[in-house]
Design an enzyme around this catalytic site. Structure first.
Site, PDB file in Angstrom:
ATOM      1  CG  HIS A  73     -38.874   0.944 -35.016  1.00 31.36           C
ATOM      2  ND1 HIS A  73     -39.337  -0.040 -35.859  1.00 31.36           N
ATOM      3  CD2 HIS A  73     -39.851   1.900 -34.989  1.00 31.36           C
ATOM      4  CE1 HIS A  73     -40.537   0.305 -36.322  1.00 31.36           C
ATOM      5  NE2 HIS A  73     -40.873   1.465 -35.808  1.00 31.36           N
ATOM      6  CG  HIS A 123     -40.327   4.470 -39.417  1.00 29.45           C
ATOM      7  ND1 HIS A 123     -41.378   5.362 -39.413  1.00 29.45           N
ATOM      8  CD2 HIS A 123     -40.635   3.534 -38.489  1.00 29.45           C
ATOM      9  CE1 HIS A 123     -42.262   4.997 -38.510  1.00 29.45           C
ATOM     10  NE2 HIS A 123     -41.844   3.882 -37.931  1.00 29.45           N
ATOM     11  CD  GLU A 131     -42.959   1.335 -40.262  1.00 28.65           C
ATOM     12  OE1 GLU A 131     -42.221   0.813 -39.426  1.00 28.65           O
ATOM     13  OE2 GLU A 131     -44.041   1.840 -39.964  1.00 28.65           O
TER      14      GLU A 131
END
Ligand code: GLA
Length: 379
Positions: free
Chosen positions: A138, A210, A344
């Site tokens: 991420h 997210h 996502e």
């Protein structure tokens, strides 16, 4: 009978009462469906705001320019009753802590994992921050979820345009990158997210959001019924890195081509379910091109339905397996394991090291543009 003094005070009171109504500025604000209020300050004293977008049906999305985080989303159940259907915190403090599991945030530069934080581009090897065991996750230690974005209100929509310039070398990524994320709340009860970007050097990019949803507003998500429009998924190793294979979902707990309760097969001792850990997998979407239906989720008690449409080739279905009751969120709610799920939308994890996966390379002169829509209804 009123004396002069009484009339005078009455007139004065009326005036004071009405002045705000006559104030043209106030009139505009009352009509506007996006409003800004201060949210707090980051530890380095940067001011952050909270924007409230409201549509004609009273559906409301609150977004902060810290991390581009979707802080709350109020959607109606089958009786029109609104509930906040996303996990998060009431104030900024929870978001500013380092161990927040990306609640509601924009993720970049690279959503999901890159094996060992390494990739090669144009003959050069790049090394990214390692923040998930031996892997990069991420965007790294300070990803786009932890930066303050520039923000511009767009009254028509209502929409919020966020922008951020990520410097060459940030978290190890090459090239200066200029990113924009526009959130629009439509009168069809859709939260539309449009991502765009350009870079001055070849780089890699995989932006997502997210948000953890809970269509009941609280509690376990195991009763939610999920359909994912994917005939295949990308199997992973123990570190959740794809093996490179695109495997059929048929006959496996990954088959959501027909709606199934999240809890129905989640505890199966299936090798791909990581022996009971749960869903944390990228699905290879059947759609493509224009925003196509990626997933539909139904919560039977409230009747709320979430549909996800995207231009992306994949979606990470994550069932909040790492939530463990250590986080106290909105209204003091304790977020236990599997109290929220994420969808996502993305390119596949570790694509920079998987030449057969759709490319995540962004070259100078090209424009990155993807769209994801979260649509709310009830039945
Ligand atoms: C993504 C990942 C998960 C986990 C969460 C955050 O969904 O795929 O493995 O890291 O983010 O906790």
């Amino acid at each position: 009978m009123m004396g002069y003094a009484d009339r005078f005070f009455l007139a004065l009171a009326l005036c004071l009462g009405f002045v705000p109504l006559w104030n043209p500025r106030r009139t505009t604000e009352a009509k506007a469906r996006i409003q800004r209020q201060p949210f707090g300050k980051t530890p380095d004293q940067k001011v952050i705001d909270l924007y409230t977008l409201t549509n004609a049906h009273g559906v409301e999305a609150r977004i902060t320019n810290y991390g581009g985080i979707l802080v709350s989303l109020k959607a109606p159940d089958r009786n029109g009753k609104l509930a906040d259907v996303v996990l998060g915190f009431d104030g900024p403090e929870g978001y500013l802590k380092n161990n927040t599991p990306y609640f509601g945030a924009v993720i970049g530069r690279y959503g999901n994992r890159i094996a060992k934080g390494r990739f090669s581009l144009n003959g050069r090897e790049y090394r990214l921050a390692l923040n998930n065991g031996e892997n990069h996750l991420h965007g790294g230690i300070k990803g786009f979820d932890k930066v303050v974005w520039g923000a511009r209100e767009v009254k028509r929509g209502p929409a919020l345009a966020l922008n951020y310039v990520s410097k060459d070398g940030e978290e190890g990524y090459p090239g200066n990158l200029s990113v924009s994320v526009v959130y629009t709340l439509t009168d069809n009860n859709e939260l539309k997210i449009e991502y765009s970007a350009t870079a001055d050097k070849a780089t890699i990019l995989n932006l997502t959001n997210h948000t953890y949803f809970n269509l009941a507003g609280e509690g376990s998500i195991l009763n939610h019924e999920v359909m994912i429009n994917a005939d295949r998924f990308t199997p992973v190793d123990q570190g959740l890195i794809p093996t490179g294979e695109l495997r059929s979902v048929k006959g496996t707990p990954m088959d959501f081509t027909q709606p199934a309760a999240i809890g129905a097969r989640i505890e199966q001792q299936d090798e791909q379910l990581l022996l009971g850990k749960g869903y944390d997998h990228n699905f290879v979407l059947n759609g493509g091109g224009a925003p196509a239906l990626a997933a539909r989720v139904y919560e039977p008690v409230s009747g709320r339905v979430l549909e996800v449409y995207t231009t992306e080739p994949g979606v990470q279905f994550y069932t909040g397996n790492f939530l463990d009751g250590s986080i106290k969120g909105k209204g003091g709610q304790v977020y236990q394991r599997r109290y929220g799920f994420c969808l996502e939308t993305q390119h596949f994890p570790d694509s920079p090291n998987k030449p057969d996966f759709p490319s995540t390379v962004l070259k100078p002169g090209e424009k990155y543009a993807t769209t994801t829509i979260f649509k709310f209804s009830a039945k």
